[in-house]
Design an enzyme around this catalytic site. Sequence first.
Site, short mmCIF file in Angstrom:
data_model
loop_
_atom_site.label_atom_id
_atom_site.label_comp_id
_atom_site.label_asym_id
_atom_site.label_seq_id
_atom_site.Cartn_x
_atom_site.Cartn_y
_atom_site.Cartn_z
N LYS A 196 0.89 -1.18 0.00
CA LYS A 196 0.00 0.00 0.00
C LYS A 196 0.91 1.22 0.00
O LYS A 196 1.45 1.62 1.03
CB LYS A 196 -0.87 -0.02 1.25
CG LYS A 196 -2.21 0.69 1.14
CD LYS A 196 -2.19 2.18 1.03
CE LYS A 196 -1.87 2.99 2.23
NZ LYS A 196 -1.74 4.44 1.92
N SER A 249 4.32 7.96 10.33
CA SER A 249 4.36 8.80 11.52
C SER A 249 3.65 8.13 12.69
O SER A 249 3.01 7.11 12.54
CB SER A 249 3.66 10.12 11.22
OG SER A 249 2.31 9.84 10.94
N CYS A 318 13.36 11.04 7.65
CA CYS A 318 13.19 10.61 9.05
C CYS A 318 14.53 10.68 9.77
O CYS A 318 14.57 10.66 10.99
CB CYS A 318 12.64 9.20 9.10
SG CYS A 318 13.68 8.06 8.20
P1 NAD Z 1 1.76 8.99 7.64
O1 NAD Z 1 1.78 8.29 8.94
O2 NAD Z 1 0.84 10.13 7.47
O3 NAD Z 1 1.38 7.94 6.48
C1 NAD Z 1 2.06 6.69 6.37
C2 NAD Z 1 1.07 5.65 5.87
O4 NAD Z 1 0.09 5.40 6.87
C3 NAD Z 1 0.34 6.07 4.61
O5 NAD Z 1 0.33 4.98 3.72
C4 NAD Z 1 -1.04 6.45 5.11
O6 NAD Z 1 -2.05 6.17 4.16
C5 NAD Z 1 -1.22 5.59 6.35
N1 NAD Z 1 -2.00 6.26 7.41
C6 NAD Z 1 -1.85 7.55 7.83
N2 NAD Z 1 -2.68 7.82 8.86
C7 NAD Z 1 -3.37 6.68 9.10
C8 NAD Z 1 -4.37 6.32 10.05
N3 NAD Z 1 -4.82 7.18 10.95
N4 NAD Z 1 -4.87 5.06 10.01
C9 NAD Z 1 -4.41 4.16 9.11
N5 NAD Z 1 -3.45 4.46 8.17
C10 NAD Z 1 -2.94 5.69 8.18
O7 NAD Z 1 3.27 9.39 7.33
P2 NAD Z 1 3.81 10.34 6.18
O8 NAD Z 1 3.46 11.75 6.49
O9 NAD Z 1 3.44 9.80 4.86
O10 NAD Z 1 5.40 10.15 6.35
C11 NAD Z 1 6.20 10.95 7.15
C12 NAD Z 1 6.45 10.29 8.49
O11 NAD Z 1 7.11 9.06 8.31
C13 NAD Z 1 7.36 11.12 9.39
O12 NAD Z 1 6.85 11.03 10.70
C14 NAD Z 1 8.70 10.41 9.30
O13 NAD Z 1 9.55 10.57 10.42
C15 NAD Z 1 8.23 9.00 9.17
N6 NAD Z 1 9.27 8.18 8.57
C16 NAD Z 1 9.94 7.33 9.39
C17 NAD Z 1 10.95 6.55 8.87
C18 NAD Z 1 11.71 5.61 9.73
O14 NAD Z 1 12.34 4.72 9.20
N7 NAD Z 1 11.66 5.76 11.05
C19 NAD Z 1 11.26 6.63 7.50
C20 NAD Z 1 10.54 7.51 6.69
C21 NAD Z 1 9.53 8.28 7.24
#
Ligand code: NAD
Length: 529
Positions: A196, A249, A318
Amino acid sequence: PQIFALKNRNLSTATEQSVIHSDPPKVPNLIGGSFVNSQSSEFIDVINPATQQVVSQLPLTKHEEFKAAVSAAKQAFPSWRNTPITTRQRVMLKLQELIRRDMDKLAMNITTEQGKTLKDAQGDVFRGLEVVEHASGMASLQMGEFASNVSHGIDTYSIREPLGVCAGICPFNFPAMIPLWMFPVAVTCGNTFVLKPSEKDPGASMMLAELAMEAGLPNGVLNIVHGTNDIVNAICDDEDIKAISFVGSNTLLIFYFFTIPNSSKAGMHIYSRASAKGKRVQSNMGAKNHGIVMPDANIDATLNALVAAGFGAAGQRCMALSTVIFVGDATQWENELVKRAKNLKVNAGVEPDADLGPAKERVCRLIQSGVESGAKLLLDGRDIVVPGYEQGNFVGPTILSGVTEDMECYKEEIFGPVLICMQADSLEEAIIISNRNKYGNGAAIFTSSGVAARKFQTDIEAGQVGINVPIPVPLPFFSFTGSKASFAGDLNFYGKAGVNFYTQIKTVTQQWKDLPGGSGVSLAMPTSQ
Ligand code: NAD
């Protein structure tokens, strides 16, 4: 079924993008080897953040379409798990060659949908490519263990077997690297996969899937479904999915009794919902990475490292170094940082001179909250206008100094080109501040003292530690780690831990000896005595 001809989408200028804009294509799902348009009536726009143009439209996939993808993965599993591991490895060898061939197209797609500069987009692809290279040598990592003669005529050995159907849920900030952290390791171990992608930039995942099929990945081994929360919840609940890799996140909403505006609780929500269904979950989440600068640090190298790691990818990594703690007087360091940050060029990622692409969501609100709670705004990037891209979501490099631990801009992940500066009187104090932060993805120290570096390495609570290295992400023969609120689960992405995540252990105990007749039946617990 309609093939989604992404290979032809080699966009190079804003003008070409507007051709697409006038008739944005629908992003199909990939189910059982066919690219099929969703029957959903609900779509969301995929936007180019530099121009606000609609690049494509992504479906909120219907539940029955999701079930068809899981079912295709389930059907493909028996024959794929019995395919020789050498054959599975060769698909990865071919895939890495095809990714190199299409590197420029992938990078252009990432810049168009995500916004980062083309050079940075190539880095995004390259760091994923390294995982594919790693997966090409999976056989030796998947080997089991053997102990001979554990009792008379008895040997025991272990086999690392694939789990079945696994799934991956991706964030927007690395549209190629993160899908490549997931499916290459999973499928080379013999699993099948449902991916996804982020709803904000699905294009790179679609291109990678096309390349995987061109490399020989059989139909149904990799499937892709699009959507947001509903599809993610369906993945968490589905009985046929055995393991979930999540990157994105989180906030620890569960521990507080209020919601932090504009934050998502995706990571911990997915971890607990899917774990409750008995699945394995590895959940890489948010970060607030600290860099500690000692008075003896190499001045030029440290300043360059801080500028690159704080503002590169517009702070949307990240592992961005978003907080710096100066041990001792900070004034000189801060003045120099401002000078260097001012020289960075903010522009659309497709423009050759761009250092930072667009990034605006929630960033301005957190900068303002810092100012209102007493931080000094040494450099303000909020009102930047980029000629030719006036509608773009741009924020220029921003530096806040005198930040304290109680400020929202410190406690929350900003995920933009904002460097937060703090001050401490000693290394001990700087480490205590860093460790009190809820996140623990990465941390770095800049020093010429081995003693300070060793103390930092031992005492700091972070998964990935840099010593004079601002973004210490290890290559795939190690694992991408994280601690505290940055990671949930116990087996990390890629490396040995990644292989362990996507496999389960079976132990076999075999007896081959001439059995003496007439020894009778013993009901006592068998032991090796
Ligand atoms: P996000 O959490 O908004 O989205 C990530 C995924 O989760 C997406 O596919 C989205 O559709 C899904 N999602 C979002 N909210 C949801 C919910 N309430 N219920 C179910 N599914 C949900 O993250 P983003 O804004 O796309 O990415 C940025 C974040 O990712 C930052 O916090 C960053 O630090 C983190 N990140 C972490 C790493 C790591 O390895 N630690 C790497 C890259 C990014």
